[in-house]
Design an enzyme around this catalytic site. Structure first.
Site, PDB file in Angstrom:
ATOM      1  N   PRO A  88      61.680 -45.397 -27.654  1.00  0.00           N
ATOM      2  CA  PRO A  88      61.904 -46.329 -29.570  1.00  0.00           C
ATOM      3  C   PRO A  88      62.411 -47.534 -29.040  1.00  0.00           C
ATOM      4  O   PRO A  88      62.041 -48.464 -29.848  1.00  0.00           O
ATOM      5  CB  PRO A  88      61.648 -45.328 -30.079  1.00  0.00           C
ATOM      6  CG  PRO A  88      62.117 -44.312 -30.156  1.00  0.00           C
ATOM      7  CD  PRO A  88      62.573 -43.913 -28.251  1.00  0.00           C
ATOM      8  N   GLU A 115      68.004 -36.203 -29.942  1.00  0.00           N
ATOM      9  CA  GLU A 115      67.683 -37.415 -30.144  1.00  0.00           C
ATOM     10  C   GLU A 115      67.824 -38.555 -29.467  1.00  0.00           C
ATOM     11  O   GLU A 115      68.943 -39.788 -30.081  1.00  0.00           O
ATOM     12  CB  GLU A 115      69.143 -36.734 -30.723  1.00  0.00           C
ATOM     13  CG  GLU A 115      69.389 -36.747 -32.106  1.00  0.00           C
ATOM     14  CD  GLU A 115      67.873 -36.743 -33.430  1.00  0.00           C
ATOM     15  OE1 GLU A 115      68.475 -37.973 -33.430  1.00  0.00           O
ATOM     16  OE2 GLU A 115      66.726 -35.814 -33.557  1.00  0.00           O
ATOM     17  N   ARG A 153      46.289 -48.737 -12.785  1.00  0.00           N
ATOM     18  CA  ARG A 153      44.746 -48.895 -13.113  1.00  0.00           C
ATOM     19  C   ARG A 153      44.941 -50.557 -12.621  1.00  0.00           C
ATOM     20  O   ARG A 153      43.919 -51.558 -12.750  1.00  0.00           O
ATOM     21  CB  ARG A 153      44.066 -48.893 -14.261  1.00  0.00           C
ATOM     22  CG  ARG A 153      45.431 -49.711 -15.243  1.00  0.00           C
ATOM     23  CD  ARG A 153      44.372 -48.167 -16.273  1.00  0.00           C
ATOM     24  NE  ARG A 153      42.649 -48.778 -17.394  1.00  0.00           N
ATOM     25  CZ  ARG A 153      42.286 -49.745 -17.079  1.00  0.00           C
ATOM     26  NH1 ARG A 153      42.856 -50.509 -17.154  1.00  0.00           N
ATOM     27  NH2 ARG A 153      40.734 -49.332 -17.682  1.00  0.00           N
ATOM     28  N   ASP A 168      39.360 -56.415 -19.146  1.00  0.00           N
ATOM     29  CA  ASP A 168      40.011 -55.547 -20.585  1.00  0.00           C
ATOM     30  C   ASP A 168      40.845 -56.607 -21.289  1.00  0.00           C
ATOM     31  O   ASP A 168      41.452 -57.050 -21.374  1.00  0.00           O
ATOM     32  CB  ASP A 168      40.812 -54.712 -19.085  1.00  0.00           C
ATOM     33  CG  ASP A 168      40.676 -53.608 -18.936  1.00  0.00           C
ATOM     34  OD1 ASP A 168      39.441 -53.023 -19.450  1.00  0.00           O
ATOM     35  OD2 ASP A 168      40.997 -52.497 -18.362  1.00  0.00           O
TER      36      ASP A 168
HETATM   37  N1  SAM Z   1      66.799 -40.740 -31.763  1.00  0.00           N
HETATM   38  C1  SAM Z   1      66.001 -41.770 -31.318  1.00  0.00           C
HETATM   39  C2  SAM Z   1      66.147 -42.816 -31.878  1.00  0.00           C
HETATM   40  O1  SAM Z   1      66.185 -43.083 -33.162  1.00  0.00           O
HETATM   41  O2  SAM Z   1      65.643 -44.355 -30.848  1.00  0.00           O
HETATM   42  C3  SAM Z   1      64.785 -40.966 -30.537  1.00  0.00           C
HETATM   43  C4  SAM Z   1      64.730 -40.100 -29.265  1.00  0.00           C
HETATM   44  S1  SAM Z   1      63.104 -39.338 -29.184  1.00  0.00           S
HETATM   45  C5  SAM Z   1      63.163 -38.052 -31.192  1.00  0.00           C
HETATM   46  C6  SAM Z   1      63.258 -38.246 -27.805  1.00  0.00           C
HETATM   47  C7  SAM Z   1      62.945 -39.182 -27.011  1.00  0.00           C
HETATM   48  O3  SAM Z   1      61.730 -38.961 -26.324  1.00  0.00           O
HETATM   49  C8  SAM Z   1      62.862 -40.603 -26.543  1.00  0.00           C
HETATM   50  O4  SAM Z   1      64.585 -40.363 -26.094  1.00  0.00           O
HETATM   51  C9  SAM Z   1      62.011 -41.153 -25.769  1.00  0.00           C
HETATM   52  O5  SAM Z   1      62.516 -40.898 -24.295  1.00  0.00           O
HETATM   53  C10 SAM Z   1      61.189 -40.668 -25.909  1.00  0.00           C
HETATM   54  N2  SAM Z   1      60.873 -41.232 -26.658  1.00  0.00           N
HETATM   55  C11 SAM Z   1      60.148 -41.056 -28.332  1.00  0.00           C
HETATM   56  N3  SAM Z   1      59.441 -42.221 -28.676  1.00  0.00           N
HETATM   57  C12 SAM Z   1      58.951 -42.934 -27.392  1.00  0.00           C
HETATM   58  C13 SAM Z   1      58.477 -44.084 -27.764  1.00  0.00           C
HETATM   59  N4  SAM Z   1      57.782 -44.653 -28.865  1.00  0.00           N
HETATM   60  N5  SAM Z   1      58.543 -44.848 -26.636  1.00  0.00           N
HETATM   61  C14 SAM Z   1      58.573 -44.446 -25.619  1.00  0.00           C
HETATM   62  N6  SAM Z   1      59.477 -43.128 -25.897  1.00  0.00           N
HETATM   63  C15 SAM Z   1      59.651 -42.767 -26.476  1.00  0.00           C
END
Ligand code: SAM
Length: 260
Positions: A88, A115, A153, A168
Site C-alpha cells: 500500500p 505486517e 488486457r 475504456d
Molecule cells: N503494514 C503494512 C503497511 O502499513 O504498509 C501493510 C501490510 S498488509 C496487511 C499485507 C500485505 O498485503 C502487504 O505487504 C502487501 O503485499 C499487500 N497489500 C495490502 N494492501 C495493498 C495495497 N493497497 N496495494 C498493494 N498491496 C497491498
C-alpha cells in the site's frame, strides 16, 4: 508476457487465471504466469517465512532470507526483469502504468502478508513498489491478480475485440461514455435515438461529448491532463455553464487557458 509471482498462497491464483480473458491469453501464448511458493525457500523444518518485528509491536514481518533466495533462484540477483513489490506504500497503479508495463516481456511481483516486509527487501531487492489503492488488504495476492489482469488486457490480441480497450475509461484520459444494448426500450427507458441512427459521425461526437460530461461530473480532476480539442472545450464550456457545479471555477479557468 511472463509473470513470476512470489507468494505464500499460490493456491488462490488458478481459479482466476483459468477464467475468461486471462485463460484465453494463456491459451494463445500471450501470457504465462509462474507461481512460486516462498515457503519452498524457507530453511527450517517448520518452513518459517515470518518473524516478530525488531523494536516490538504487534504482528509478524516477512523475513528477507526466503524471499532473496527465491528471487535469486528464479530470476537472479540483480533480477533479470523488473521486480515489483506489492505494497500500500507504493505508487498507485493507473491505466498509464499498466500500459507501460504491458510493453515489457517479463515482470516479477512479490506478494506480502502479515505486517509486510523486512525493509531490506524494499531497499536492496525490488525495482519498484506498486499499490492498488489507498486501503490495506491482508495480502498481495489480489493486488497481483489485479496487476496481471490490468496489464494483460492491454497486450495486443488479448481482448476479443482489438478496439475493446481503446475507449475504456482512462485510456484516452476520460471516463467512458454510457453504453446501451438491446432492447431499445426497457421499462419505459429508451436508448438514445442517436445510437440507433446509423450515423457514425454523429455517434462518435455524441460519445465524445458524453465522455466529457461524465468526466466533468464524476472525475473533473482528469480533465486537467486530458487531450482536449477545440470542439471538446466548446462542449465543456457549455456543460459547465449549464451545470453550475462547485468544480466549475477551476474548470472554467482550465477551458479559458486552453483556448488562449
Ligand atoms: N503494514 C503494512 C503497511 O502499513 O504498509 C501493510 C501490510 S498488509 C496487511 C499485507 C500485505 O498485503 C502487504 O505487504 C502487501 O503485499 C499487500 N497489500 C495490502 N494492501 C495493498 C495495497 N493497497 N496495494 C498493494 N498491496 C497491498
Amino acid at each position: 508476457m511472463l509473470f513470476d509471482v512470489f507468494t505464500l498462497f499460490p493456491e488462490v491464483f488458478p481459479a482466476y487465471l483459468e477464467t475468461s480473458i486471462l485463460k484465453r491469453a494463456k491459451e494463445n501464448d500471450l501470457l504465462e504466469v509462474r507461481l512460486h511458493d516462498i515457503r519452498d525457500w524457507a530453511t527450517d523444518k517448520h518452513r518459517t517465512t515470518d518473524d516478530t518485528p525488531y523494536g516490538g509491536g504487534g504482528g509478524m514481518v516477512m523475513k528477507p532470507e526466503p524471499i532473496f533466495k527465491a528471487v535469486e533462484e528464479v530470476i537472479g540477483i540483480p533480477p533479470s526483469c523488473p521486480l515489483i513489490l506489492l505494497t500500500p506504500q507504493g505508487q498507485t497503479l493507473t491505466q498509464q502504468k499498466a500500459e507501460e508495463l504491458s510493453e515489457l516481456p517479463h515482470l516479477a511481483v512479490i506478494c506480502g502478508r502479515y505486517e509486510g516486509f523486512d525493509e531490506r527487501i524494499r531497499q536492496h531487492l525490488v525495482s519498484e513498489e506498486i499499490s492498488i489503492g489507498d486501503y490495506v488488504l491482508s495480502g498481495g495476492e489480489l493486488p497481483a491478480l489485479i496487476l496481471i489482469e490490468a496489464v494483460t488486457r492491454l497486450i495486443p490480441g488479448a481482448l476479443g475485440d482489438p478496439e475493446g480497450a481503446f475507449d475504456d475509461s482512462f485510456s484516452c484520459g476520460l471516463l467512458e461514455y454510457p453504453q446501451y444494448t438491446r432492447p431499445p426500450a426497457f421499462r419505459g427507458w429508451e436508448v438514445p435515438e442517436i445510437l440507433q441512427s446509423g450515423d457514425h459521425g454523429a455517434i462518435d461526437r455524441w460519445r465524445r461529448n458524453q465522455a466529457l460530461l461524465r468526466t466533468l461530473q464524476k472525475r473533473p480532476d482528469l480533465l486537467f491532463k486530458a487531450d482536449l480539442s477545440d470542439a471538446d472545450l466548446d462542449y465543456l464550456e457549455q456543460a459547465v455553464q449549464e451545470s453550475e457545479t462547485a468544480a466549475s471555477d477551476p474548470i472554467i479557468n482550465l477551458i479559458k487557458k486552453r483556448k488562449e
